[in-house]
Design a protein around this motif. Sequence first.
Motif, PDB file in Angstrom:
ATOM      1  N   TYR A  44       1.614   5.311  -2.696  1.00 25.40           N
ATOM      2  CA  TYR A  44       1.458   6.095  -3.254  1.00 25.40           C
ATOM      3  C   TYR A  44       2.826   5.933  -4.251  1.00 25.40           C
ATOM      4  N   SER A  78      -4.204  -1.046  -8.288  1.00 28.37           N
ATOM      5  CA  SER A  78      -3.920   0.171  -8.257  1.00 28.37           C
ATOM      6  C   SER A  78      -4.884   1.297  -8.838  1.00 28.37           C
ATOM      7  N   THR A  79      -4.925   2.467  -8.165  1.00 31.99           N
ATOM      8  CA  THR A  79      -5.979   3.389  -8.815  1.00 31.99           C
ATOM      9  C   THR A  79      -5.268   4.696  -9.326  1.00 31.99           C
ATOM     10  N   LYS A  98      -4.059  15.784   3.209  1.00 29.16           N
ATOM     11  CA  LYS A  98      -4.531  15.290   1.777  1.00 29.16           C
ATOM     12  C   LYS A  98      -3.827  15.709   0.438  1.00 29.16           C
ATOM     13  N   ASP A 134      -6.113  13.713  -1.775  1.00 31.65           N
ATOM     14  CA  ASP A 134      -6.274  11.975  -1.629  1.00 31.65           C
ATOM     15  C   ASP A 134      -5.987  11.890  -0.136  1.00 31.65           C
ATOM     16  N   LYS A 185       0.882  -1.039  -0.082  1.00 31.30           N
ATOM     17  CA  LYS A 185      -0.013  -0.053   0.105  1.00 31.30           C
ATOM     18  C   LYS A 185       0.908   1.212  -0.015  1.00 31.30           C
ATOM     19  N   SER A 193      -6.046   8.335   1.093  1.00 30.70           N
ATOM     20  CA  SER A 193      -5.691   6.959   1.158  1.00 30.70           C
ATOM     21  C   SER A 193      -4.906   6.725   2.325  1.00 30.70           C
ATOM     22  N   TYR A 194      -3.561   7.274   2.252  1.00 28.77           N
ATOM     23  CA  TYR A 194      -2.595   7.008   3.154  1.00 28.77           C
ATOM     24  C   TYR A 194      -2.118   8.280   3.568  1.00 28.77           C
ATOM     25  N   LYS A 211      -2.842  -0.471  -4.025  1.00 26.58           N
ATOM     26  CA  LYS A 211      -3.883  -1.032  -2.964  1.00 26.58           C
ATOM     27  C   LYS A 211      -3.308  -2.160  -2.509  1.00 26.58           C
ATOM     28  N   VAL A 251      -2.167   5.367  -6.832  1.00 28.56           N
ATOM     29  CA  VAL A 251      -2.455   4.682  -5.125  1.00 28.56           C
ATOM     30  C   VAL A 251      -2.521   3.027  -5.586  1.00 28.56           C
TER      31      VAL A 251
END
Length: 269
Positions: free
Chosen positions: A173, A194-195, A222, A238, A171, A240-241, A189, A187
């Motif tokens: 970026y 990944s996104t 973010k 973002d 996980k 996510s992390y 996952k 990103v």
Amino acid sequence: MFLTLIVLAVLVILSGIMLVFYTEVARPAQLRANATATMQSFTASTATANVYATGTAHVTATAHAKATTQAKATATAIQSVYANATSGSPAFGSSLAYQDDGNWDTYDAVGGGGCAFRDGALHSTIMKKSFYVPCFAKATDFDNFALETEVTIVKGDEGGVIFRGNDKTSKFYYFRIGRDGFYSLNVSKDDKNSTPLLYDTSSAIKKKAGDMNLLTVIARGKQIYLFINKQFVAGTTDGSYSAGEIGVFAGNNGNETDVAFSNVHVWSL
């Protein structure tokens, strides 16, 4: 009586002439008046339309000028963010000529390649198509920071930096550039998913094999800003992390790829 009839006849004839005059002459005059009124109305409407169009054009031009000014102001502000974020003493720095306190990955990848220090740089090499080789600095953990490193695609397709990562769960970026002139922020996952958050071309990318590109990521909360050769290219938000390891990687999109990384610095924000 006869005279009266003659007079009446003359009056009827004169009335007829007047009627004909009105019918044959006044109507054109009325049409001309209508045409004049229509033309005046058209002229007035045209004038109004011209005023409106001119006003709209002025407003549009003003809006465009304002947008351009705002864009320049935003770009200037972001460049100031870059200048401020990368000033002062870094919290972490390495030439990447050899192993250091970051505890960088060194290993042989399945199918060839891997992470290794050689020729004064940390190399990530991948032989297998559609795969990438990440090299994490396992002793690092950063949340809000500016990360900068020199990236040289010796041969092949693409390379980049990893941040806010967890190598055990895959996980993180990653910010990549390719010799095709494209860059992206993704990103990861897990090992297979990944996104994409950002994807575009940039004239700031030096595309020849052996060219060095300076990649910079500024992450605060973010907010994420990307720079290539000190030029702002894109930004996004973002969540996510929020923190994790930094790293580097090489990716193979059809060609055996070797990417050399040097002079990494991280400033805490």
